[in-house]
Write a protein that holds these residues in place. Structure first.
Motif, PDB file in Angstrom:
ATOM      1  N   ARG A 126     -67.500  51.720  70.994  1.00  0.00           N
ATOM      2  CA  ARG A 126     -68.825  52.210  71.396  1.00  0.00           C
ATOM      3  C   ARG A 126     -68.767  52.741  72.823  1.00  0.00           C
ATOM      4  NH1 ARG A 126     -72.151  47.641  70.999  1.00  0.00           N
ATOM      5  NH2 ARG A 126     -72.411  48.053  68.778  1.00  0.00           N
ATOM      6  N   PHE A 127     -68.066  52.041  73.682  1.00  0.00           N
ATOM      7  CA  PHE A 127     -67.977  52.474  75.072  1.00  0.00           C
ATOM      8  C   PHE A 127     -67.206  53.793  75.177  1.00  0.00           C
ATOM      9  CE2 PHE A 127     -66.405  52.490  79.445  1.00  0.00           C
ATOM     10  CZ  PHE A 127     -67.543  52.110  80.148  1.00  0.00           C
ATOM     11  N   GLN A 128     -66.111  53.922  74.439  1.00  0.00           N
ATOM     12  CA  GLN A 128     -65.330  55.159  74.482  1.00  0.00           C
ATOM     13  C   GLN A 128     -66.149  56.342  73.972  1.00  0.00           C
ATOM     14  OE1 GLN A 128     -61.135  54.723  73.027  1.00  0.00           O
ATOM     15  NE2 GLN A 128     -61.730  52.586  72.807  1.00  0.00           N
ATOM     16  N   GLU A 129     -66.948  56.112  72.924  1.00  0.00           N
ATOM     17  CA  GLU A 129     -67.820  57.173  72.414  1.00  0.00           C
ATOM     18  C   GLU A 129     -68.829  57.584  73.468  1.00  0.00           C
ATOM     19  OE1 GLU A 129     -71.438  58.846  71.062  1.00  0.00           O
ATOM     20  OE2 GLU A 129     -71.323  56.696  71.508  1.00  0.00           O
ATOM     21  N   MET A 130     -69.347  56.588  74.195  1.00  0.00           N
ATOM     22  CA  MET A 130     -70.335  56.863  75.226  1.00  0.00           C
ATOM     23  C   MET A 130     -69.713  57.636  76.391  1.00  0.00           C
ATOM     24  SD  MET A 130     -73.050  54.128  76.784  1.00  0.00           S
ATOM     25  CE  MET A 130     -71.759  53.026  77.338  1.00  0.00           C
TER      26      MET A 130
ATOM     27  N   GLU B 261     -67.429  59.876  76.189  1.00  0.00           N
ATOM     28  CA  GLU B 261     -67.380  61.286  75.783  1.00  0.00           C
ATOM     29  C   GLU B 261     -68.773  61.903  75.770  1.00  0.00           C
ATOM     30  OE1 GLU B 261     -64.685  63.121  75.248  1.00  0.00           O
ATOM     31  OE2 GLU B 261     -63.434  61.401  75.787  1.00  0.00           O
ATOM     32  N   ARG B 262     -69.711  61.208  75.148  1.00  0.00           N
ATOM     33  CA  ARG B 262     -71.059  61.768  74.980  1.00  0.00           C
ATOM     34  C   ARG B 262     -71.767  61.936  76.313  1.00  0.00           C
ATOM     35  NH1 ARG B 262     -75.111  58.554  74.334  1.00  0.00           N
ATOM     36  NH2 ARG B 262     -73.835  56.911  73.371  1.00  0.00           N
ATOM     37  N   ARG B 263     -71.593  60.986  77.211  1.00  0.00           N
ATOM     38  CA  ARG B 263     -72.253  61.049  78.520  1.00  0.00           C
ATOM     39  C   ARG B 263     -71.406  61.802  79.551  1.00  0.00           C
ATOM     40  NH1 ARG B 263     -76.692  58.302  79.815  1.00  0.00           N
ATOM     41  NH2 ARG B 263     -77.657  56.941  78.262  1.00  0.00           N
ATOM     42  N   GLU B 264     -70.312  62.383  79.115  1.00  0.00           N
ATOM     43  CA  GLU B 264     -69.468  63.251  79.948  1.00  0.00           C
ATOM     44  C   GLU B 264     -69.087  62.585  81.272  1.00  0.00           C
ATOM     45  OE1 GLU B 264     -72.090  66.747  79.967  1.00  0.00           O
ATOM     46  OE2 GLU B 264     -70.665  67.704  78.597  1.00  0.00           O
ATOM     47  N   MET B 265     -68.502  61.402  81.151  1.00  0.00           N
ATOM     48  CA  MET B 265     -68.090  60.668  82.342  1.00  0.00           C
ATOM     49  C   MET B 265     -67.166  61.503  83.235  1.00  0.00           C
ATOM     50  SD  MET B 265     -65.901  57.107  82.588  1.00  0.00           S
ATOM     51  CE  MET B 265     -64.315  57.977  82.668  1.00  0.00           C
ATOM     52  N   GLY B 266     -66.329  62.324  82.611  1.00  0.00           N
ATOM     53  CA  GLY B 266     -65.373  63.117  83.367  1.00  0.00           C
ATOM     54  C   GLY B 266     -65.994  64.125  84.313  1.00  0.00           C
TER      55      GLY B 266
ATOM     56  N   TRP C  59     -74.776  52.467  85.545  1.00  0.00           N
ATOM     57  CA  TRP C  59     -76.100  51.868  85.372  1.00  0.00           C
ATOM     58  C   TRP C  59     -76.770  52.402  84.103  1.00  0.00           C
ATOM     59  CZ3 TRP C  59     -80.415  55.261  86.292  1.00  0.00           C
ATOM     60  CH2 TRP C  59     -81.651  54.667  86.068  1.00  0.00           C
ATOM     61  N   GLU C  60     -76.725  53.718  83.894  1.00  0.00           N
ATOM     62  CA  GLU C  60     -77.325  54.301  82.697  1.00  0.00           C
ATOM     63  C   GLU C  60     -76.596  53.842  81.434  1.00  0.00           C
ATOM     64  OE1 GLU C  60     -77.131  58.477  83.695  1.00  0.00           O
ATOM     65  OE2 GLU C  60     -79.277  58.519  84.146  1.00  0.00           O
ATOM     66  N   ALA C  61     -75.281  53.747  81.505  1.00  0.00           N
ATOM     67  CA  ALA C  61     -74.502  53.279  80.358  1.00  0.00           C
ATOM     68  C   ALA C  61     -74.878  51.844  80.005  1.00  0.00           C
ATOM     69  CB  ALA C  61     -73.012  53.380  80.663  1.00  0.00           C
ATOM     70  N   HIS C  62     -75.039  51.022  81.011  1.00  0.00           N
ATOM     71  CA  HIS C  62     -75.403  49.613  80.792  1.00  0.00           C
ATOM     72  C   HIS C  62     -76.791  49.524  80.154  1.00  0.00           C
ATOM     73  CE1 HIS C  62     -75.307  45.270  82.614  1.00  0.00           C
ATOM     74  NE2 HIS C  62     -75.519  45.281  81.313  1.00  0.00           N
ATOM     75  N   ASN C  63     -77.722  50.326  80.623  1.00  0.00           N
ATOM     76  CA  ASN C  63     -79.058  50.315  80.033  1.00  0.00           C
ATOM     77  C   ASN C  63     -79.034  50.792  78.581  1.00  0.00           C
ATOM     78  OD1 ASN C  63     -80.845  49.130  81.822  1.00  0.00           O
ATOM     79  ND2 ASN C  63     -81.375  51.041  82.852  1.00  0.00           N
ATOM     80  N   GLU C  64     -78.152  51.741  78.277  1.00  0.00           N
ATOM     81  CA  GLU C  64     -78.029  52.188  76.884  1.00  0.00           C
ATOM     82  C   GLU C  64     -77.537  51.043  75.999  1.00  0.00           C
ATOM     83  OE1 GLU C  64     -75.271  55.174  74.221  1.00  0.00           O
ATOM     84  OE2 GLU C  64     -76.032  55.948  76.132  1.00  0.00           O
ATOM     85  N   ILE C  65     -76.540  50.315  76.476  1.00  0.00           N
ATOM     86  CA  ILE C  65     -76.034  49.165  75.714  1.00  0.00           C
ATOM     87  C   ILE C  65     -77.127  48.108  75.575  1.00  0.00           C
ATOM     88  CG2 ILE C  65     -74.343  47.298  75.686  1.00  0.00           C
ATOM     89  CD1 ILE C  65     -73.131  50.014  75.084  1.00  0.00           C
TER      90      ILE C  65
END
Length: 256
Positions: free
Chosen positions: A146-150, A152-157, A170-176
């Protein structure tokens, strides 16, 4: 507790560490060496372990890492970890909060220390290390996927600054949190909310009638920088150093 679990339990589970997994381990240990919240013994142990892993050009065994870590700990007269129980992440129910809660707190702390101390110009320094660790070492495969998918989707790069890295996590944590709200894994005493709550940071939310939270990102960043400031770390539940001694060390370190 998060660092203890990472070093003593999760990483040593890997039989052979090589290739991308070895690169991920080197990244995480370097980030820990740069920004961890441990005392002077922690500095010595993590830097020595990091040097040991950096000298491994091709592959390592998880068992060898654990053996090296145990030998390093034996050489110092005081405990590296002053507590063997969760305090801020404790739960009244088994298999809830605990390690995963502490890991999120550690990850947030590392992104904020990276911005504060700026030992590397790379804005992705900590996020890349976190991604690699979760991909190759985190024990929950579903969580890792789930984290790896996020990522890519949230364009961490595309994160281009240390401040953006803090807010990305912070946004990723709130999504989880949103995914796990009202889930069986949720601790009823500590429900999964969109953090920070309105009561803890009213300025973090813009006024409006929409059910969707309209965040004031500048206020959120300031809030996170404040609550994860090293001088604000509490040591309730630990006993091998005085709070004052640790707090003074953290205040000095945060100024460099």
């Amino acid at each position: 507790m998060a660092i203890h679990e990472m070093l003593f339990n999760e990483i040593p589970k890997a039989d052979i560490i090589q290739g991308d997994q070895l690169s991920a381990l080197k990244s995480m240990l370097q980030v820990l060496e740069n920004y961890h919240p441990l005392d002077k013994k922690g500095d010595l142990v993590i830097s020595s372990l990091n040097e040991f892993v950096l000298n491994a050009n091709y592959k390592l065994c998880g068992a060898n890492i654990k053996r090296k870590l145990q030998n390093l700990i034996k050489r110092t007269p005081t405990p590296m970890f002053s507590s063997n129980k969760f305090v801020g992440c404790v739960s009244l129910e088994p298999n809830k909060r605990g390690y995963t809660c502490s890991l999120w707190m550690l990850f947030h702390y590392l992104t904020i220390q990276s911005q504060r101390l700026n030992k590397s110009p790379d804005p992705l320094e900590v996020l890349t290390a976190i991604h690699g660790y979760v991909q190759f070492f985190f024990g929950c495969n579903e969580c890792s996927n789930r984290f790896q998918e996020m990522v890519e989707r949230r364009e961490m790069g595309k994160v281009s600054s240390k401040a953006e890295a803090v807010l990305w996590l912070w946004e990723a944590h709130n999504e989880i949190n949103n995914c796990l709200a009202r889930h069986l894994a949720e601790d009823p005493i500590f429900p999964k909310i969109q953090f920070p709550s309105e009561s803890s940071c009213p300025q973090c939310r813009k006024r409006g009638s929409s059910s969707t939270i309209n965040w004031n990102r500048d206020a959120v960043l300031e809030f996170l920088l404040n609550i994860y400031d090293p001088s604000c770390i509490g040591f309730y539940g630990t006993d091998n150093e005085s709070n004052a001694a640790r707090s003074n060390r953290f205040k000095v370190r945060s100024l460099h």
